[in-house]
Design a protein around this motif. Structure first.
Motif: not given
Length: 324
Positions: A217-218, A250, A275, A279
């Motif tokens: 997500y990042d 994110v 991660q 999120f």
């Protein structure tokens, strides 16, 4: 010609033997046979990165496991109709999507999930979530499994993102034809597919559900030894902090984001544990409802390929019926 045939058969036999020799435990972690028993194939990384305490594990960690189903049968994955179509063409390849549809569609419109396969953004195909998609379709939630341009096909992330948008457009344009309700849809995926599904769910208006299994997500705060790696430098333009943020799901979390069903497993050697923390923190900050299912020790693929598969499939169905 005979020699070529014999060599080919020998190679196939070697591949088959190699596949047969792969041993996993209950948690989906691969085991290596050693004198007196077994050890974990990824033991060095597990210890180095403190993924879990190797000296304090369940008794069945070093016991070979044979996959078997508890309550689902083969019939549960065949109560639907699957239709494959080409939705986009490139000079060297074409992109397909597969509609998994309830058999009785006369005069009905069904909610649907767009399934995005994993494979590190460089491999995989639309068969990746076939079982989950067909199971849900047989129970009233249609599925559309999509393919997209891969790193190995010379793609960069913008190409993949454009493919996903084009696939969504194609689905909406043909919704009536396939008995889909264009106002009730969500996204789902695992690993790299979880990244792409989350990105789409946060950015495409109208999405009502995200199901992401061990996603990324990042891209701004990444950990060496986990994905993405140096092989993704060009695909994501990792040298640019701006690109990292732009391609991170994110970044786009907002108060109107869809409900999220998320997973993370404590034996994941590919996706770092921060991660999911990053999120879910963003979801809480924006007041977005979510459910996080965490399981200790299970592998990166744990929810797809172990005894977690069946209960997770049921959880997906129940969640989809509630939020779509």
């Amino acid at each position: 010609m005979k020699k070529i045939l014999i060599i080919a058969l020998m190679l196939l036999s070697a591949v088959a033997m190699s596949a047969q020799q792969k041993i996993i435990n209950r948690y989906g972690l691969e085991l290596l046979r050693v004198k007196g028993g077994y050890r974990l194939l990824d033991e060095a990384k597990i210890v180095k990165d403190s993924i879990f305490d190797i000296n304090n594990v369940p008794a069945d960690m070093y016991v070979p496991y044979t996959r078997s189903r508890c309550f689902l049968t083969d019939d549960d994955f065949h109560n639907c109709e699957t239709i494959e179509v080409v939705y986009k063409k490139y000079p060297g390849y074409e992109l397909k999507l597969a509609f998994d549809l309830p058999k009785d569609r006369e005069g009905k419109k069904f909610p649907y999930i767009i399934w995005i396969h994993g494979g590190g953004w460089h491999s995989g195909d639309l068969g990746g979530h076939s079982l989950q998609s067909r199971f849900l379709a047989g129970n009233g939630v249609a599925g559309v499994r999509i393919s997209y341009s891969l790193l190995t096909q010379g793609a960069v992330f913008e190409d993949t993102w454009q493919d996903i948008q084009d696939a969504c457009r194609f689905i909406r344009e043909h919704a009536d034809e396939y008995g889909l309700d264009p106002d009730r849809f969500g996204f789902a995926g695992h690993s790299a597919g979880g990244h792409l599904a989350a990105y789409a769910a946060m950015r495409i208006p109208g999405a009502k559900l995200l199901i992401s299994l061990n996603g990324i997500y990042d891209l701004v705060h990444t950990v060496p030894g986990y994905v993405p790696s140096s092989r993704h430098d060009t695909y994501f333009n990792l040298a640019s902090e701006e690109s990292r943020a732009e391609y991170s799901p994110v970044t786009y979390v907002h108060p109107g984001a869809p409900y999220c069903l998320l997973t993370y497993t404590g034996g994941d050697t590919l996706v770092d544990k921060d991660q999911i923390k990053t999120f879910t923190a963003a979801l809480r900050k924006n007041g977005v409802e979510y459910d996080l299912i965490e399981k200790d020790y299970y592998s990166h693929n744990g929810f797809n390929d172990t005894d977690l598969f069946e209960p997770m499939a049921m959880k997906m169905l129940i969640t989809a019926l509630k939020y779509l």
